[in-house]
Motif scaffolding. Sequence first.
Motif, PDB file in Angstrom:
ATOM      1  N   LEU A 312     -15.321  18.906   8.767  1.00 44.96           N
ATOM      2  CA  LEU A 312     -15.518  19.565   7.479  1.00 44.96           C
ATOM      3  C   LEU A 312     -16.472  20.751   7.592  1.00 44.96           C
ATOM      4  N   CYS A 313     -17.391  20.696   8.570  1.00 49.43           N
ATOM      5  CA  CYS A 313     -18.366  21.773   8.743  1.00 49.43           C
ATOM      6  C   CYS A 313     -17.792  22.960   9.514  1.00 49.43           C
ATOM      7  N   GLN A 314     -16.579  22.832  10.030  1.00 55.38           N
ATOM      8  CA  GLN A 314     -15.993  23.934  10.796  1.00 55.38           C
ATOM      9  C   GLN A 314     -15.479  25.025   9.864  1.00 55.38           C
ATOM     10  N   LEU A 315     -15.862  26.246  10.138  1.00 56.84           N
ATOM     11  CA  LEU A 315     -15.417  27.387   9.348  1.00 56.84           C
ATOM     12  C   LEU A 315     -15.239  28.569  10.302  1.00 56.84           C
ATOM     13  N   VAL A 316     -14.021  28.762  10.748  1.00 56.57           N
ATOM     14  CA  VAL A 316     -13.723  29.839  11.689  1.00 56.57           C
ATOM     15  C   VAL A 316     -14.065  31.184  11.056  1.00 56.57           C
ATOM     16  N   GLY A 317     -14.767  32.009  11.806  1.00 51.62           N
ATOM     17  CA  GLY A 317     -15.160  33.318  11.301  1.00 51.62           C
ATOM     18  C   GLY A 317     -16.503  33.340  10.618  1.00 51.62           C
ATOM     19  N   HIS A 318     -17.148  32.178  10.488  1.00 52.05           N
ATOM     20  CA  HIS A 318     -18.461  32.130   9.860  1.00 52.05           C
ATOM     21  C   HIS A 318     -19.467  32.912  10.696  1.00 52.05           C
ATOM     22  N   THR A 319     -20.342  33.634  10.064  1.00 55.19           N
ATOM     23  CA  THR A 319     -21.370  34.416  10.753  1.00 55.19           C
ATOM     24  C   THR A 319     -22.741  34.042  10.224  1.00 55.19           C
ATOM     25  N   PRO A 320     -23.767  34.245  11.028  1.00 54.71           N
ATOM     26  CA  PRO A 320     -25.116  33.874  10.578  1.00 54.71           C
ATOM     27  C   PRO A 320     -25.599  34.767   9.456  1.00 54.71           C
ATOM     28  N   ALA A 321     -26.392  34.181   8.564  1.00 51.28           N
ATOM     29  CA  ALA A 321     -26.922  34.925   7.427  1.00 51.28           C
ATOM     30  C   ALA A 321     -28.357  35.384   7.661  1.00 51.28           C
ATOM     31  N   GLY A 322     -28.992  34.834   8.683  1.00 51.95           N
ATOM     32  CA  GLY A 322     -30.387  35.187   8.936  1.00 51.95           C
ATOM     33  C   GLY A 322     -30.664  35.291  10.424  1.00 51.95           C
ATOM     34  N   SER A 345     -28.855  29.328  16.297  1.00 56.33           N
ATOM     35  CA  SER A 345     -28.758  28.844  14.913  1.00 56.33           C
ATOM     36  C   SER A 345     -29.759  29.577  14.039  1.00 56.33           C
ATOM     37  N   ASP A 346     -29.358  29.803  12.800  1.00 61.38           N
ATOM     38  CA  ASP A 346     -30.289  30.330  11.794  1.00 61.38           C
ATOM     39  C   ASP A 346     -30.707  29.235  10.817  1.00 61.38           C
ATOM     40  N   GLY A 347     -30.380  27.998  11.162  1.00 59.93           N
ATOM     41  CA  GLY A 347     -30.665  26.867  10.283  1.00 59.93           C
ATOM     42  C   GLY A 347     -29.403  26.325   9.652  1.00 59.93           C
ATOM     43  N   THR A 348     -28.400  27.187   9.506  1.00 59.55           N
ATOM     44  CA  THR A 348     -27.106  26.776   8.958  1.00 59.55           C
ATOM     45  C   THR A 348     -25.986  27.006   9.969  1.00 59.55           C
ATOM     46  N   HIS A 349     -25.926  28.198  10.495  1.00 58.72           N
ATOM     47  CA  HIS A 349     -24.900  28.566  11.466  1.00 58.72           C
ATOM     48  C   HIS A 349     -25.214  27.943  12.827  1.00 58.72           C
ATOM     49  N   LEU A 350     -24.192  27.364  13.483  1.00 62.33           N
ATOM     50  CA  LEU A 350     -24.333  26.782  14.813  1.00 62.33           C
ATOM     51  C   LEU A 350     -23.346  27.468  15.746  1.00 62.33           C
ATOM     52  N   GLU A 351     -23.844  27.911  16.903  1.00 61.79           N
ATOM     53  CA  GLU A 351     -22.943  28.575  17.837  1.00 61.79           C
ATOM     54  C   GLU A 351     -23.502  28.507  19.247  1.00 61.79           C
ATOM     55  N   ASP A 427     -27.680  15.537  12.909  1.00 67.18           N
ATOM     56  CA  ASP A 427     -26.760  14.472  12.514  1.00 67.18           C
ATOM     57  C   ASP A 427     -26.712  14.345  10.988  1.00 67.18           C
ATOM     58  N   ARG A 428     -27.865  14.391  10.342  1.00 64.54           N
ATOM     59  CA  ARG A 428     -27.913  14.285   8.883  1.00 64.54           C
ATOM     60  C   ARG A 428     -27.287  15.514   8.229  1.00 64.54           C
ATOM     61  N   ALA A 429     -27.518  16.703   8.814  1.00 70.47           N
ATOM     62  CA  ALA A 429     -26.951  17.927   8.243  1.00 70.47           C
ATOM     63  C   ALA A 429     -25.432  17.919   8.296  1.00 70.47           C
ATOM     64  N   VAL A 430     -24.859  17.331   9.342  1.00 68.20           N
ATOM     65  CA  VAL A 430     -23.399  17.225   9.424  1.00 68.20           C
ATOM     66  C   VAL A 430     -22.885  16.317   8.313  1.00 68.20           C
ATOM     67  N   LEU A 431     -23.545  15.200   8.104  1.00 70.24           N
ATOM     68  CA  LEU A 431     -23.132  14.294   7.038  1.00 70.24           C
ATOM     69  C   LEU A 431     -23.266  14.955   5.661  1.00 70.24           C
ATOM     70  N   ASP A 432     -24.293  15.779   5.512  1.00 73.45           N
ATOM     71  CA  ASP A 432     -24.526  16.453   4.238  1.00 73.45           C
ATOM     72  C   ASP A 432     -23.742  17.754   4.104  1.00 73.45           C
ATOM     73  N   ALA A 433     -23.028  18.139   5.183  1.00 78.01           N
ATOM     74  CA  ALA A 433     -22.237  19.383   5.207  1.00 78.01           C
ATOM     75  C   ALA A 433     -23.092  20.603   4.904  1.00 78.01           C
ATOM     76  N   THR A 434     -24.303  20.630   5.471  1.00 79.37           N
ATOM     77  CA  THR A 434     -25.202  21.770   5.246  1.00 79.37           C
ATOM     78  C   THR A 434     -25.268  22.697   6.461  1.00 79.37           C
ATOM     79  N   VAL A 435     -24.395  22.484   7.430  1.00 72.66           N
ATOM     80  CA  VAL A 435     -24.296  23.386   8.580  1.00 72.66           C
ATOM     81  C   VAL A 435     -22.854  23.864   8.703  1.00 72.66           C
ATOM     82  N   ARG A 436     -22.673  24.957   9.464  1.00 72.21           N
ATOM     83  CA  ARG A 436     -21.339  25.497   9.720  1.00 72.21           C
ATOM     84  C   ARG A 436     -21.230  25.871  11.196  1.00 72.21           C
ATOM     85  N   HIS A 437     -20.074  25.590  11.779  1.00 73.57           N
ATOM     86  CA  HIS A 437     -19.798  26.021  13.143  1.00 73.57           C
ATOM     87  C   HIS A 437     -18.403  26.627  13.167  1.00 73.57           C
TER      88      HIS A 437
END
Length: 499
Positions: A312-322, A345-351, A427-437
């Motif tokens: 659910l956290c996967q978003l192709v084309g996502h870019t960092p905001a910070g 990572s900027d705290g949300t974006h993972l790459e 692990d918690r951020a994935v469950l909460d869907a607060t990260v994107r890769h």
Amino acid sequence: MNWQHAEPAPAILVLPPAAASLDEAHAAIELWEHYSRKRLDLTQRLVVEVTMAQASDGQWAAATTGREMPRQNGKGDEIEVVELWGLVQRAEAIMHTVHDAVLLASQTQQRMLGVLEGHPDLRRKVKRKWLGTGQQMIEMRNGGIIWYRTRTGGGGRGVDDIDRLVVDEAQHAQEEHLAAVSPTLFANPNPQMNAMGTAGLEGKSAWWWTMRKRALGPDPGAFGYVGHTAENVRVDESGRVVQEPVDAEDRSLWLRSNPALHAGRGGGMAFFEEQLRRLGPQSFAQEHMCVWDPPPADEGGWETINEGGWKLCQLVGHTPAGDLRYSLEVDTNARGETWASIGASDGTHLEVVTPAPGEEFAGAGVQYGPGTGWVVPVCARRKDEIGELLIVKGSAASALVPDLEAAGVKVRLVTMDEFADASMQLDRAVLDATVRHIGQRQLNAAAASVKPKAVGDGKWRFSRTASTGDVGPVCAVAVARWGALHGASTEAQFFGAWA
């Protein structure tokens, strides 16, 4: 290649595919037999060949070797051949590790000293020896040195560079123990790890099982393995281990699994008959037939990170905001190859950052790079963009800190406790869907295969050794994310050319 024909034939045999010469192995056998006044049996000769086979460029054909066999069958002589040659002819730095039995380390050292001091030719080559409990060492005049250490969380600290790591009693080897010694191999151009042990034990041998599964797999890579066991064991199409039942009273299996019995060494069949009565079938099968307890039941993947949440956290084309923080990880994959990963990572974006076209290192076009030789020059060229590189203290990547700092790269060491925080928070951020890769293949694979390691007080961290695949990418992004949330440097910028 004319490999030694062993009797009895190993139940599991992996010959290093790059092997081009056995000349040095045969010379090592000749040297040891001359000075020890003993003879190797056919199986022992094969093990030395597998260990010391050389590729066409003179490097070891196998970066990692494994040896499984019941107790009292001569594993000590096999590795002593390799170590004696390394000390006398190659001036190797060797670390021979055992479980928690200090007495065994002393006995192993005394066996080697018996060979070295048993003849004036070798005796004069010994510079000094230390016999202190837990600090046993033999140093040669040519610079060769061997340490005998019991495996502890700090068992390899203070040793910067070794040529050979011996993991004796591998059925007891634990992640934290290997983490303390394995980084010392990374600075060496031709290192080798030799693991040897008896049957895997329930709840204790997760790492040893990864070695056995590698031997049973279709593509083990730069690897050698010789296994004498009464088991018929295989890995099925789904990657699960299948172990067929073993009849402990089948005397033909005693011969199949015990080379010493076949060669006429030891107490013979009468000893085994008595041991069966003493131990009972189950313990006898484990001790004298090398029948393993089942592998960890959690080998199916996605044990730590929630699979559905990750997708659910996967978003192709996502870019960092910070601004991004960067973290370096060095890991050994299932084939025994060393890979380095730089996570962002900027705290949300993972790459896991990828190289730009034409980037001058061997990993061009992939999401992380083989080996570690590329790390320092690439980070040095981009030190202003990195700002501050996060590295977990005591990890394999920490071996590169001196070279990175010498190249002008700012490094911040993250403690193991902070690494645990980073693991749990991701692990918690994935469950909460607060990260994107962005769905990178290697990052997905790492997230699927990483396992947890309990560290006390209700905390855990990602396990590098017990995990079944390459977990460096997910460890790297976890630490990078933690750094972004705990005081990101204003100097850090995104590696735009690597996007």
